[in-house]
Scaffold this motif. Structure first.
Motif, PDB file in Angstrom:
ATOM      1  N   SER A  27     -24.299  24.497 -27.717  1.00  0.00           N
ATOM      2  CA  SER A  27     -25.606  23.851 -27.735  1.00  0.00           C
ATOM      3  C   SER A  27     -26.688  24.899 -27.565  1.00  0.00           C
ATOM      4  CB  SER A  27     -25.726  22.842 -26.580  1.00  0.00           C
ATOM      5  OG  SER A  27     -24.748  21.850 -26.682  1.00  0.00           O
ATOM      6  N   ARG A  28     -27.820  24.662 -28.209  1.00  0.00           N
ATOM      7  CA  ARG A  28     -28.952  25.582 -28.053  1.00  0.00           C
ATOM      8  C   ARG A  28     -29.424  25.597 -26.608  1.00  0.00           C
ATOM      9  NH1 ARG A  28     -32.471  24.069 -33.461  1.00  0.00           N
ATOM     10  NH2 ARG A  28     -30.838  24.681 -34.930  1.00  0.00           N
ATOM     11  N   LYS A  29     -29.485  24.426 -25.983  1.00  0.00           N
ATOM     12  CA  LYS A  29     -29.870  24.315 -24.572  1.00  0.00           C
ATOM     13  C   LYS A  29     -29.159  23.100 -24.000  1.00  0.00           C
ATOM     14  CE  LYS A  29     -33.848  24.056 -21.437  1.00  0.00           C
ATOM     15  NZ  LYS A  29     -33.503  25.115 -20.516  1.00  0.00           N
ATOM     16  N   LYS A  30     -28.124  23.336 -23.222  1.00  0.00           N
ATOM     17  CA  LYS A  30     -27.377  22.235 -22.606  1.00  0.00           C
ATOM     18  C   LYS A  30     -28.228  21.541 -21.562  1.00  0.00           C
ATOM     19  CE  LYS A  30     -22.928  24.351 -23.372  1.00  0.00           C
ATOM     20  NZ  LYS A  30     -21.641  24.748 -22.833  1.00  0.00           N
ATOM     21  N   LEU A  31     -27.877  20.321 -21.241  1.00  0.00           N
ATOM     22  CA  LEU A  31     -28.534  19.632 -20.139  1.00  0.00           C
ATOM     23  C   LEU A  31     -28.204  20.386 -18.849  1.00  0.00           C
ATOM     24  CD1 LEU A  31     -27.835  16.013 -21.361  1.00  0.00           C
ATOM     25  CD2 LEU A  31     -30.051  17.156 -21.300  1.00  0.00           C
ATOM     26  N   PRO A  32     -29.072  20.307 -17.841  1.00  0.00           N
ATOM     27  CA  PRO A  32     -28.920  21.134 -16.643  1.00  0.00           C
ATOM     28  C   PRO A  32     -27.543  21.037 -15.977  1.00  0.00           C
ATOM     29  CG  PRO A  32     -31.070  20.096 -16.643  1.00  0.00           C
ATOM     30  CD  PRO A  32     -30.289  19.492 -17.788  1.00  0.00           C
ATOM     31  N   ALA A  33     -27.061  22.172 -15.516  1.00  0.00           N
ATOM     32  CA  ALA A  33     -25.745  22.246 -14.877  1.00  0.00           C
ATOM     33  C   ALA A  33     -25.647  21.310 -13.683  1.00  0.00           C
ATOM     34  CB  ALA A  33     -25.450  23.686 -14.460  1.00  0.00           C
ATOM     35  N   ALA A  34     -26.724  21.144 -12.944  1.00  0.00           N
ATOM     36  CA  ALA A  34     -26.717  20.279 -11.757  1.00  0.00           C
ATOM     37  C   ALA A  34     -26.505  18.812 -12.102  1.00  0.00           C
ATOM     38  CB  ALA A  34     -28.023  20.447 -10.980  1.00  0.00           C
ATOM     39  N   TRP A  35     -26.736  18.420 -13.356  1.00  0.00           N
ATOM     40  CA  TRP A  35     -26.570  17.029 -13.785  1.00  0.00           C
ATOM     41  C   TRP A  35     -25.202  16.765 -14.390  1.00  0.00           C
ATOM     42  CZ3 TRP A  35     -31.527  16.147 -17.220  1.00  0.00           C
ATOM     43  CH2 TRP A  35     -32.682  16.387 -16.460  1.00  0.00           C
ATOM     44  N   ARG A  36     -24.524  17.786 -14.816  1.00  0.00           N
ATOM     45  CA  ARG A  36     -23.292  17.633 -15.594  1.00  0.00           C
ATOM     46  C   ARG A  36     -22.187  16.943 -14.804  1.00  0.00           C
ATOM     47  NH1 ARG A  36     -23.431  23.721 -18.045  1.00  0.00           N
ATOM     48  NH2 ARG A  36     -25.590  23.543 -18.781  1.00  0.00           N
ATOM     49  N   GLY A  37     -21.596  15.951 -15.442  1.00  0.00           N
ATOM     50  CA  GLY A  37     -20.508  15.196 -14.830  1.00  0.00           C
ATOM     51  C   GLY A  37     -20.958  14.091 -13.893  1.00  0.00           C
ATOM     52  N   LEU A  38     -22.260  13.927 -13.714  1.00  0.00           N
ATOM     53  CA  LEU A  38     -22.765  12.882 -12.811  1.00  0.00           C
ATOM     54  C   LEU A  38     -23.018  11.588 -13.570  1.00  0.00           C
ATOM     55  CD1 LEU A  38     -25.340  14.896 -10.656  1.00  0.00           C
ATOM     56  CD2 LEU A  38     -22.911  14.472 -10.215  1.00  0.00           C
ATOM     57  N   ARG A  39     -23.008  10.478 -12.810  1.00  0.00           N
ATOM     58  CA  ARG A  39     -23.221   9.147 -13.376  1.00  0.00           C
ATOM     59  C   ARG A  39     -24.149   8.333 -12.484  1.00  0.00           C
ATOM     60  NH1 ARG A  39     -20.181   7.731 -17.534  1.00  0.00           N
ATOM     61  NH2 ARG A  39     -20.771   5.583 -17.228  1.00  0.00           N
ATOM     62  N   ASP A  40     -24.830   7.400 -13.091  1.00  0.00           N
ATOM     63  CA  ASP A  40     -25.572   6.333 -12.422  1.00  0.00           C
ATOM     64  C   ASP A  40     -26.450   6.826 -11.269  1.00  0.00           C
ATOM     65  OD1 ASP A  40     -24.387   4.510 -14.266  1.00  0.00           O
ATOM     66  OD2 ASP A  40     -22.571   4.516 -13.047  1.00  0.00           O
ATOM     67  N   GLY A  41     -26.283   6.248 -10.086  1.00  0.00           N
ATOM     68  CA  GLY A  41     -27.162   6.558  -8.959  1.00  0.00           C
ATOM     69  C   GLY A  41     -27.159   8.022  -8.571  1.00  0.00           C
ATOM     70  N   GLU A  42     -26.002   8.645  -8.638  1.00  0.00           N
ATOM     71  CA  GLU A  42     -25.904  10.066  -8.290  1.00  0.00           C
ATOM     72  C   GLU A  42     -26.722  10.916  -9.278  1.00  0.00           C
ATOM     73  OE1 GLU A  42     -22.388  13.184  -6.953  1.00  0.00           O
ATOM     74  OE2 GLU A  42     -21.846  11.444  -8.164  1.00  0.00           O
ATOM     75  N   LEU A  43     -26.634  10.578 -10.555  1.00  0.00           N
ATOM     76  CA  LEU A  43     -27.419  11.296 -11.563  1.00  0.00           C
ATOM     77  C   LEU A  43     -28.901  10.984 -11.417  1.00  0.00           C
ATOM     78  CD1 LEU A  43     -27.781  13.073 -14.040  1.00  0.00           C
ATOM     79  CD2 LEU A  43     -27.159  11.087 -15.456  1.00  0.00           C
ATOM     80  N   SER A  44     -29.239   9.726 -11.169  1.00  0.00           N
ATOM     81  CA  SER A  44     -30.646   9.362 -10.982  1.00  0.00           C
ATOM     82  C   SER A  44     -31.257  10.135  -9.825  1.00  0.00           C
ATOM     83  CB  SER A  44     -30.777   7.857 -10.732  1.00  0.00           C
ATOM     84  OG  SER A  44     -30.442   7.123 -11.888  1.00  0.00           O
ATOM     85  N   ALA A  45     -30.517  10.268  -8.721  1.00  0.00           N
ATOM     86  CA  ALA A  45     -31.011  11.005  -7.555  1.00  0.00           C
ATOM     87  C   ALA A  45     -31.169  12.495  -7.872  1.00  0.00           C
ATOM     88  CB  ALA A  45     -30.071  10.810  -6.370  1.00  0.00           C
ATOM     89  N   GLN A  46     -30.185  13.066  -8.538  1.00  0.00           N
ATOM     90  CA  GLN A  46     -30.216  14.506  -8.839  1.00  0.00           C
ATOM     91  C   GLN A  46     -31.293  14.851  -9.865  1.00  0.00           C
ATOM     92  OE1 GLN A  46     -28.312  16.862  -7.295  1.00  0.00           O
ATOM     93  NE2 GLN A  46     -29.362  18.439  -8.442  1.00  0.00           N
ATOM     94  N   SER A  47     -31.458  14.002 -10.883  1.00  0.00           N
ATOM     95  CA  SER A  47     -32.430  14.277 -11.954  1.00  0.00           C
ATOM     96  C   SER A  47     -33.837  13.818 -11.602  1.00  0.00           C
ATOM     97  CB  SER A  47     -31.996  13.590 -13.250  1.00  0.00           C
ATOM     98  OG  SER A  47     -32.065  12.181 -13.129  1.00  0.00           O
ATOM     99  N   GLY A  48     -33.937  12.850 -10.689  1.00  0.00           N
ATOM    100  CA  GLY A  48     -35.229  12.276 -10.364  1.00  0.00           C
ATOM    101  C   GLY A  48     -35.702  11.249 -11.373  1.00  0.00           C
TER     102      GLY A  48
END
Length: 80
Positions: A27-48
């Motif tokens: 990928s030219r620019k992957k989605l942030p490493a801190a978000w990878r593999g996360l789902r639902d509430g955990e991803l919402s909290a991490q991504s804001g």
């Protein structure tokens, strides 16, 4: 061009990283490493971004419950 957004299933939206060439799985620019593999509430909290659904472990695609949220995920990813 780094990301494309498009409708998913049941009204959800996808954010997909664009590959550097048509025959590449990178990928030219992957989605942030801190978000990878996360789902639902955990991803919402991490991504804001409330309503986030998932980001694939490799960072090439993610999902949000609606278009506005997908746009916000892409904007935040661009800033990382």
């Amino acid at each position: 061009l780094l990301y494309v957004l498009y409708p998913g299933e049941a009204g959800s939206w996808r954010v997909q990283a664009v590959p550097p060439s048509s025959d590449s799985f990178d990928s030219r620019k992957k989605l942030p490493a801190a978000w990878r593999g996360l789902r639902d509430g955990e991803l919402s909290a991490q991504s804001g971004v409330d309503g986030s659904i998932f980001v694939h472990a490799s960072g090439f695609i993610g999902g949000h419950a609606n278009k506005a949220g997908a746009i916000e995920l892409a904007r935040k990813a661009l800033a990382c």
